[in-house]
Design a protein around this motif. Structure first.
Motif, PDB file in Angstrom:
ATOM      1  N   THR A  13       0.847  -1.189   0.000  1.00 12.70           N
ATOM      2  CA  THR A  13       0.000   0.000   0.000  1.00 12.70           C
ATOM      3  C   THR A  13       0.880   1.235   0.000  1.00 12.70           C
ATOM      4  OG1 THR A  13      -1.701  -1.162   1.264  1.00 12.70           O
ATOM      5  CG2 THR A  13      -1.804   1.234   1.248  1.00 12.70           C
ATOM      6  N   LEU A  14       0.639   2.115  -0.973  1.00 16.69           N
ATOM      7  CA  LEU A  14       1.346   3.391  -1.041  1.00 16.69           C
ATOM      8  C   LEU A  14       0.396   4.475  -0.549  1.00 16.69           C
ATOM      9  CD1 LEU A  14       3.865   5.020  -1.960  1.00 16.69           C
ATOM     10  CD2 LEU A  14       2.715   5.293  -4.146  1.00 16.69           C
ATOM     11  N   ARG A  15       0.803   5.163   0.507  1.00 12.66           N
ATOM     12  CA  ARG A  15      -0.031   6.188   1.127  1.00 12.66           C
ATOM     13  C   ARG A  15       0.727   7.512   1.110  1.00 12.66           C
ATOM     14  NH1 ARG A  15      -1.038   3.663   5.574  1.00 12.66           N
ATOM     15  NH2 ARG A  15      -3.082   2.962   4.918  1.00 12.66           N
ATOM     16  N   VAL A  16       0.110   8.540   0.530  1.00 11.15           N
ATOM     17  CA  VAL A  16       0.701   9.875   0.554  1.00 11.15           C
ATOM     18  C   VAL A  16       0.315  10.509   1.891  1.00 11.15           C
ATOM     19  CG1 VAL A  16       0.763  12.145  -0.521  1.00 11.15           C
ATOM     20  CG2 VAL A  16       0.673  10.108  -1.939  1.00 11.15           C
ATOM     21  N   VAL A  17       1.322  10.814   2.697  1.00  9.26           N
ATOM     22  CA  VAL A  17       1.101  11.358   4.031  1.00  9.26           C
ATOM     23  C   VAL A  17       0.941  12.868   3.981  1.00  9.26           C
ATOM     24  CG1 VAL A  17       2.098  11.571   6.336  1.00  9.26           C
ATOM     25  CG2 VAL A  17       2.416   9.467   5.050  1.00  9.26           C
ATOM     26  N   ASP A  18       1.776  13.532   3.168  1.00  7.35           N
ATOM     27  CA  ASP A  18       1.761  14.991   3.137  1.00  7.35           C
ATOM     28  C   ASP A  18       2.193  15.487   1.764  1.00  7.35           C
ATOM     29  OD1 ASP A  18       1.539  17.606   4.205  1.00  7.35           O
ATOM     30  OD2 ASP A  18       3.690  17.652   4.588  1.00  7.35           O
ATOM     31  N   GLU A  19       1.526  16.527   1.287  1.00  7.59           N
ATOM     32  CA  GLU A  19       1.889  17.220   0.053  1.00  7.59           C
ATOM     33  C   GLU A  19       2.026  18.697   0.388  1.00  7.59           C
ATOM     34  OE1 GLU A  19       0.001  16.382  -4.033  1.00  7.59           O
ATOM     35  OE2 GLU A  19      -1.414  15.645  -2.543  1.00  7.59           O
ATOM     36  N   GLU A  20       3.077  19.311  -0.084  1.00  7.36           N
ATOM     37  CA  GLU A  20       3.270  20.741   0.179  1.00  7.36           C
ATOM     38  C   GLU A  20       3.720  21.432  -1.103  1.00  7.36           C
ATOM     39  OE1 GLU A  20       6.100  23.746   2.783  1.00  7.36           O
ATOM     40  OE2 GLU A  20       6.417  21.587   2.892  1.00  7.36           O
ATOM     41  N   SER A  21       3.015  22.482  -1.470  1.00 12.73           N
ATOM     42  CA  SER A  21       3.393  23.318  -2.604  1.00 12.73           C
ATOM     43  C   SER A  21       3.756  24.686  -2.064  1.00 12.73           C
ATOM     44  CB  SER A  21       2.231  23.465  -3.586  1.00 12.73           C
ATOM     45  OG  SER A  21       1.829  22.211  -4.050  1.00 12.73           O
ATOM     46  N   ARG A  22       4.939  25.157  -2.445  1.00 10.93           N
ATOM     47  CA  ARG A  22       5.403  26.444  -1.929  1.00 10.93           C
ATOM     48  C   ARG A  22       5.972  27.282  -3.069  1.00 10.93           C
ATOM     49  NH1 ARG A  22       9.347  25.292   2.374  1.00 10.93           N
ATOM     50  NH2 ARG A  22      10.965  26.125   1.058  1.00 10.93           N
ATOM     51  N   LYS A  23       5.733  28.575  -2.998  1.00  7.58           N
ATOM     52  CA  LYS A  23       6.234  29.508  -4.004  1.00  7.58           C
ATOM     53  C   LYS A  23       7.008  30.594  -3.264  1.00  7.58           C
ATOM     54  CE  LYS A  23       4.349  32.568  -7.565  1.00  7.58           C
ATOM     55  NZ  LYS A  23       3.089  33.000  -8.189  1.00  7.58           N
ATOM     56  N   ASP A  24       8.338  30.563  -3.410  1.00 14.54           N
ATOM     57  CA  ASP A  24       9.203  31.523  -2.733  1.00 14.54           C
ATOM     58  C   ASP A  24       9.778  32.508  -3.739  1.00 14.54           C
ATOM     59  OD1 ASP A  24       8.819  30.156  -0.366  1.00 14.54           O
ATOM     60  OD2 ASP A  24      10.682  29.021  -0.520  1.00 14.54           O
ATOM     61  N   ILE A  25      10.068  33.697  -3.275  1.00 16.68           N
ATOM     62  CA  ILE A  25      10.722  34.694  -4.115  1.00 16.68           C
ATOM     63  C   ILE A  25      12.200  34.328  -4.209  1.00 16.68           C
ATOM     64  CG2 ILE A  25      11.365  37.115  -4.324  1.00 16.68           C
ATOM     65  CD1 ILE A  25       8.762  37.793  -2.835  1.00 16.68           C
ATOM     66  N   LEU A  26      12.689  34.220  -5.428  1.00 12.10           N
ATOM     67  CA  LEU A  26      14.084  33.859  -5.640  1.00 12.10           C
ATOM     68  C   LEU A  26      14.943  35.104  -5.843  1.00 12.10           C
ATOM     69  CD1 LEU A  26      15.981  31.445  -5.898  1.00 12.10           C
ATOM     70  CD2 LEU A  26      15.513  31.422  -8.335  1.00 12.10           C
ATOM     71  N   THR A  27      14.527  36.001  -6.731  1.00 10.28           N
ATOM     72  CA  THR A  27      15.276  37.244  -6.956  1.00 10.28           C
ATOM     73  C   THR A  27      14.302  38.404  -7.135  1.00 10.28           C
ATOM     74  OG1 THR A  27      15.344  36.951  -9.362  1.00 10.28           O
ATOM     75  CG2 THR A  27      17.200  36.068  -8.105  1.00 10.28           C
ATOM     76  N   ILE A  28      14.793  39.592  -6.770  1.00 13.75           N
ATOM     77  CA  ILE A  28      14.043  40.817  -7.007  1.00 13.75           C
ATOM     78  C   ILE A  28      14.950  41.793  -7.754  1.00 13.75           C
ATOM     79  CG2 ILE A  28      12.482  40.582  -5.056  1.00 13.75           C
ATOM     80  CD1 ILE A  28      14.281  42.434  -3.467  1.00 13.75           C
ATOM     81  N   ASN A  29      14.319  42.731  -8.472  1.00 11.81           N
ATOM     82  CA  ASN A  29      15.130  43.701  -9.212  1.00 11.81           C
ATOM     83  C   ASN A  29      15.375  44.938  -8.347  1.00 11.81           C
ATOM     84  OD1 ASN A  29      12.734  45.159  -9.297  1.00 11.81           O
ATOM     85  ND2 ASN A  29      12.331  44.692 -11.449  1.00 11.81           N
ATOM     86  N   ARG A  30      16.049  45.921  -8.913  1.00 10.58           N
ATOM     87  CA  ARG A  30      16.386  47.128  -8.138  1.00 10.58           C
ATOM     88  C   ARG A  30      15.166  47.912  -7.692  1.00 10.58           C
ATOM     89  NH1 ARG A  30      21.520  49.509 -11.510  1.00 10.58           N
ATOM     90  NH2 ARG A  30      22.893  47.756 -11.050  1.00 10.58           N
ATOM     91  N   GLY A  31      14.093  47.792  -8.439  1.00  8.55           N
ATOM     92  CA  GLY A  31      12.865  48.494  -8.085  1.00  8.55           C
ATOM     93  C   GLY A  31      12.055  47.780  -7.021  1.00  8.55           C
ATOM     94  N   GLY A  32      12.527  46.632  -6.556  1.00  7.76           N
ATOM     95  CA  GLY A  32      11.827  45.892  -5.509  1.00  7.76           C
ATOM     96  C   GLY A  32      10.743  44.966  -6.042  1.00  7.76           C
TER      97      GLY A  32
END
Length: 175
Positions: free
Chosen positions: A71-90
């Protein structure tokens, strides 16, 4: 003459690729035979379709809804979106998309489930000028990340050691 030479070079290239065992990603069964022949999926959530597609490529495995050898059971799924880079204007220039899956597999012969964890990361550039296009690109990246995570889980299933039946406690080792 030139066309014949091109066809010959193409034929040699294709035969070399076929001879070395090359195959497109996702077009083959798992690396090795699985240590079980029937599998039940539980709590797979958004991974359900991708897992079923990855598992059905192996003709030796049957997916069951009831009792199976594993039996394969998925215990937890997490999707995350992080800021990697920003420009000089923020303003945001790039995002880092992270998809994490924790699952367990338990065979009927084992007493404890075996934990597995998969992390898939993708970088996505961003532009305020193309918001609708970037939303569609993000949706495609999430779908690709789910397929990749399912493929990695199936690959890890193929590395589970085969279960050997336990000897009775009163059996002697000498003939």
């Amino acid at each position: 003459m030139k066309r014949t030479l091109h066809c010959a070079v193409l034929a040699v290239g294709i035969s070399l690729l076929a001879g070395c065992g090359f195959h497109l990603r996702g077009m083959s069964a798992p690396l090795g035979p699985l240590s079980f022949s029937s599998l039940s999926l539980q709590n797979t959530g958004s991974l359900d379709e991708a897992l079923r597609a990855a598992l059905q490529r192996d003709g030796r495995l049957t997916l069951q809804t009831g009792t199976a050898q594993a039996t394969l059971r998925v215990v937890d799924e997490e999707s995350r979106k992080d800021i990697l880079t920003i420009n000089r204007g923020g303003k945001v220039n790039e995002y880092l998309l992270i998809y994490r899956v924790s699952a367990t597999v338990q065979r009927l012969t084992d007493s404890a489930p075996v934990p597995m964890s998969v992390v898939v990361r993708r970088e996505m550039s961003y532009s305020d000028a193309a918001v609708l296009g970037k939303e569609r690109e993000e949706a495609l990246l999430w779908a690709d990340m789910r397929r990749d995570a399912a493929e990695q889980l199936v690959r890890r299933l193929s590395y589970l050691p085969a279960v050997t039946p336990a000897k009775p406690a009163n059996a002697s080792t000498q003939p």
